[in-house]
Design a protein around this motif. Structure first.
Motif, PDB file in Angstrom:
ATOM      1  N   LEU A  58       9.114   3.444 -11.988  1.00  0.00           N
ATOM      2  CA  LEU A  58       8.739   2.069 -12.299  1.00  0.00           C
ATOM      3  C   LEU A  58       8.167   2.019 -13.706  1.00  0.00           C
ATOM      4  O   LEU A  58       7.237   2.760 -14.028  1.00  0.00           O
ATOM      5  CB  LEU A  58       7.706   1.559 -11.292  1.00  0.00           C
ATOM      6  N   SER A  59       8.700   1.154 -14.532  1.00  0.00           N
ATOM      7  CA  SER A  59       8.313   1.143 -15.945  1.00  0.00           C
ATOM      8  C   SER A  59       7.914  -0.251 -16.408  1.00  0.00           C
ATOM      9  O   SER A  59       8.442  -1.258 -15.928  1.00  0.00           O
ATOM     10  CB  SER A  59       9.484   1.645 -16.795  1.00  0.00           C
ATOM     11  N   ASN A  60       6.969  -0.293 -17.360  1.00  0.00           N
ATOM     12  CA  ASN A  60       6.740  -1.558 -18.054  1.00  0.00           C
ATOM     13  C   ASN A  60       7.866  -1.767 -19.058  1.00  0.00           C
ATOM     14  O   ASN A  60       8.658  -0.864 -19.314  1.00  0.00           O
ATOM     15  CB  ASN A  60       5.358  -1.586 -18.709  1.00  0.00           C
ATOM     16  N   VAL A 161       5.954   4.759 -15.403  1.00  0.00           N
ATOM     17  CA  VAL A 161       6.214   4.979 -16.829  1.00  0.00           C
ATOM     18  C   VAL A 161       5.548   3.853 -17.612  1.00  0.00           C
ATOM     19  O   VAL A 161       5.847   2.679 -17.388  1.00  0.00           O
ATOM     20  CB  VAL A 161       7.723   5.009 -17.132  1.00  0.00           C
ATOM     21  N   VAL A 162       4.632   4.218 -18.489  1.00  0.00           N
ATOM     22  CA  VAL A 162       3.938   3.214 -19.288  1.00  0.00           C
ATOM     23  C   VAL A 162       4.189   3.504 -20.767  1.00  0.00           C
ATOM     24  O   VAL A 162       3.880   4.586 -21.255  1.00  0.00           O
ATOM     25  CB  VAL A 162       2.420   3.211 -19.001  1.00  0.00           C
ATOM     26  N   THR A 186       3.927   7.614 -21.258  1.00  0.00           N
ATOM     27  CA  THR A 186       3.426   8.510 -20.214  1.00  0.00           C
ATOM     28  C   THR A 186       4.279   8.340 -18.960  1.00  0.00           C
ATOM     29  O   THR A 186       4.600   7.223 -18.552  1.00  0.00           O
ATOM     30  CB  THR A 186       1.958   8.236 -19.862  1.00  0.00           C
ATOM     31  N   MET A 187       4.662   9.450 -18.357  1.00  0.00           N
ATOM     32  CA  MET A 187       5.385   9.467 -17.090  1.00  0.00           C
ATOM     33  C   MET A 187       4.475  10.165 -16.084  1.00  0.00           C
ATOM     34  O   MET A 187       4.219  11.369 -16.216  1.00  0.00           O
ATOM     35  CB  MET A 187       6.714  10.191 -17.216  1.00  0.00           C
ATOM     36  N   THR A 188       3.992   9.428 -15.094  1.00  0.00           N
ATOM     37  CA  THR A 188       2.994   9.954 -14.168  1.00  0.00           C
ATOM     38  C   THR A 188       3.456   9.780 -12.728  1.00  0.00           C
ATOM     39  O   THR A 188       3.789   8.661 -12.304  1.00  0.00           O
ATOM     40  CB  THR A 188       1.654   9.209 -14.333  1.00  0.00           C
ATOM     41  N   GLN A 189       3.468  10.866 -11.976  1.00  0.00           N
ATOM     42  CA  GLN A 189       3.725  10.731 -10.541  1.00  0.00           C
ATOM     43  C   GLN A 189       2.454  10.166  -9.908  1.00  0.00           C
ATOM     44  O   GLN A 189       1.412  10.798  -9.914  1.00  0.00           O
ATOM     45  CB  GLN A 189       4.073  12.081  -9.897  1.00  0.00           C
ATOM     46  N   ILE A 190       2.551   8.957  -9.374  1.00  0.00           N
ATOM     47  CA  ILE A 190       1.357   8.293  -8.836  1.00  0.00           C
ATOM     48  C   ILE A 190       1.302   8.340  -7.315  1.00  0.00           C
ATOM     49  O   ILE A 190       0.224   8.207  -6.725  1.00  0.00           O
ATOM     50  CB  ILE A 190       1.265   6.829  -9.307  1.00  0.00           C
ATOM     51  N   TYR A 214      -1.568  -2.267 -18.523  1.00  0.00           N
ATOM     52  CA  TYR A 214      -1.480  -1.900 -19.935  1.00  0.00           C
ATOM     53  C   TYR A 214      -1.825  -3.101 -20.811  1.00  0.00           C
ATOM     54  O   TYR A 214      -1.752  -4.243 -20.384  1.00  0.00           O
ATOM     55  CB  TYR A 214      -0.081  -1.372 -20.283  1.00  0.00           C
ATOM     56  N   ASP A 215      -2.206  -2.798 -22.033  1.00  0.00           N
ATOM     57  CA  ASP A 215      -2.555  -3.808 -23.028  1.00  0.00           C
ATOM     58  C   ASP A 215      -2.314  -3.168 -24.389  1.00  0.00           C
ATOM     59  O   ASP A 215      -3.079  -2.312 -24.830  1.00  0.00           O
ATOM     60  CB  ASP A 215      -4.015  -4.232 -22.868  1.00  0.00           C
TER      61      ASP A 215
END
Length: 423
Positions: A58-60, A161-162, A186-190, A214-215
């Motif tokens: 899932l990505s912004n 993914v942010v 950043t790719m993070t397994q949440i 995010y901002d």
């Protein structure tokens, strides 16, 4: 009443994507590296050790550069991206070849759910952008509650993914002029598959929203990033459309590093560090997203008080298939609290009326300077088998329409829940 097309064939979104060939995965990674030459970027993996497909990513979403950065992080694995119908424009063969999943934005696409499950069952990565649009202001947009249900249903790990800096580099409101900004993805397994099994849908949604918070303007300040380009404020009036000084809507404009109101003549400067400052008098909002969210609240109050409505003559282009936009001519677009959107026009010897109830669309696809048709602002009113790109005759109104769509959806969702509880 649907549009009276001579050729009634539509692009078939209800088909499963092919599996991306490994050679295509390698080619995408190579091309992404080439495109990113000259840019300062970093793709950081967090809690990803040992993780292999299948998983949901899932990505912004800021701009096309998001795909390129993500491709570097997923190689050499196969990825199927969920892509809107206009992404297929003039190149459906290419999108089909890379294993993309076609959909129409903000519609009830049940086959999309089946395609997502199909991709994950064959052991690949499913990539989607839950906000379903470019971020207007470099901050988190609305994400549907159904996302948690989708994750719960598929029972595979979730990676967030942010992208940081992508909005500053190519802001949605002026994507044609790039800025020199360092990019950090950043790719993070949440969530693991085991965690998902023991969590409720609400808990999953909360975890996803927290991970995708995010901002970009906060990122700019925290990392002391200076944007020195002399055009850095040009286009900002498209998202900051209401003057906080005189409260006039759709009379904001921008030039160079300044934002100003044509009604009361007040001006603000966008500094190199992303801070807004009034050239005279009070600085109502120094943080761009704060102004943006103030506008959202203004619309919310209009919706709650029952005073919101919109109506405009529009020029309409449709995209039933992928090879060309069809000019439908002039029509009337209205948006109100009880009925939602109604688009009424006349084409090929017959009238048409397209309706979208408030509860049927949780958000709205808007475009600034839309490159595929003509460089002006438009909104996309989509049904399950067609998409209508409407250019309002009123200037600088599409951002407010997006706010209103989201607020009306929330209003009717609360009503629906209240009716269920009453029963």
């Amino acid at each position: 009443m649907d549009v009276n097309y001579k050729n009634k064939k539509r692009y078939n979104t209800a088909k499963y994507p092919i599996r991306q060939p490994l050679i295509i995965s390698a080619l995408i990674s190579l091309l992404s590296k080439i495109v990113l030459i000259g840019k300062k970027y970093k793709v950081e993996k967090i809690n990803m050790d040992g993780l292999k497909p299948p998983y949901m990513m899932l990505s912004n979403h800021m701009y096309f550069i998001d795909f390129e950065l993500t491709a570097l992080g997923t190689f050499p694995h196969r990825v199927s991206n969920v892509v809107s119908i206009d992404g297929y424009y003039r190149r459906p063969w290419l999108l089909e070849l890379i294993g993309a999943i076609c959909t129409r934005k903000f519609t009830m696409d049940l086959h999309l759910i089946k395609s997502i499950n199909h991709v994950l069952k064959r052991g690949d990565i499913l990539s989607m952008y839950p906000e379903a649009r470019y971020s207007p202001c470099g901050t988190t947009s609305y994400m549907p509650e159904s996302l948690g249900k989708l994750i719960k249903m598929n029972k595979v790990p979730v990676v967030a993914v942010v992208h940081h800096g992508n909005h500053l580099h190519s802001p949605f409101w002026n994507f044609r002029k790039k800025r020199k900004v360092p990019l950090h993805t950043t790719m993070t397994q949440i969530l693991t598959a085991e965690q998902i099994q023991s969590m409720s849908v609400d808990e999953i949604n909360a975890a996803v929203r927290k991970a995708l918070d995010y901002d970009d303007y906060r990122y700019q300040k925290e990392n002391n990033i200076l944007i020195t380009e002399p055009f850095r404020a040009e286009g900002l009036h498209k998202v900051l459309y209401q003057c906080p000084h005189c409260l006039t809507e759709s009379q904001m404009a921008s030039s160079g590093t300044e934002l100003y109101c044509k009604a009361c003549s007040k001006r603000w400067n966008l500094g190199e560090d992303g801070t807004l400052s009034a050239l005279s008098g009070e600085t109502e909002f120094s943080h761009v997203p704060d102004w943006f969210e103030w506008e959202r609240n203004q619309v919310r109050q209009q919706v709650l008080s029952g005073t919101y409505s919109f109506g405009s003559d529009v020029e309409v282009y449709s995209l039933p298939r992928c090879w060309r936009f069809i000019k439908l001519g002039n029509a009337k677009l209205t948006h109100d609290i009880e009925n939602g959107f109604a688009l009424e026009g006349f084409y090929n010897g017959a009238p048409y009326r397209i309706e979208r109830a408030p509860i049927s669309s949780n958000s709205l696809h808007i475009e600034y300077d839309y490159c595929y048709i003509k460089p002006f602002d438009c909104v996309d009113i989509s049904t399950e088998n067609d998409s209508f790109y409407c250019y309002p005759s009123n200037e600088n109104v599409v951002t407010k329409l997006a706010f209103a769509t989201e607020e009306l959806y929330q209003l009717h969702l609360r009503r629906k829940k209240g009716e269920k509880q009453a029963k």
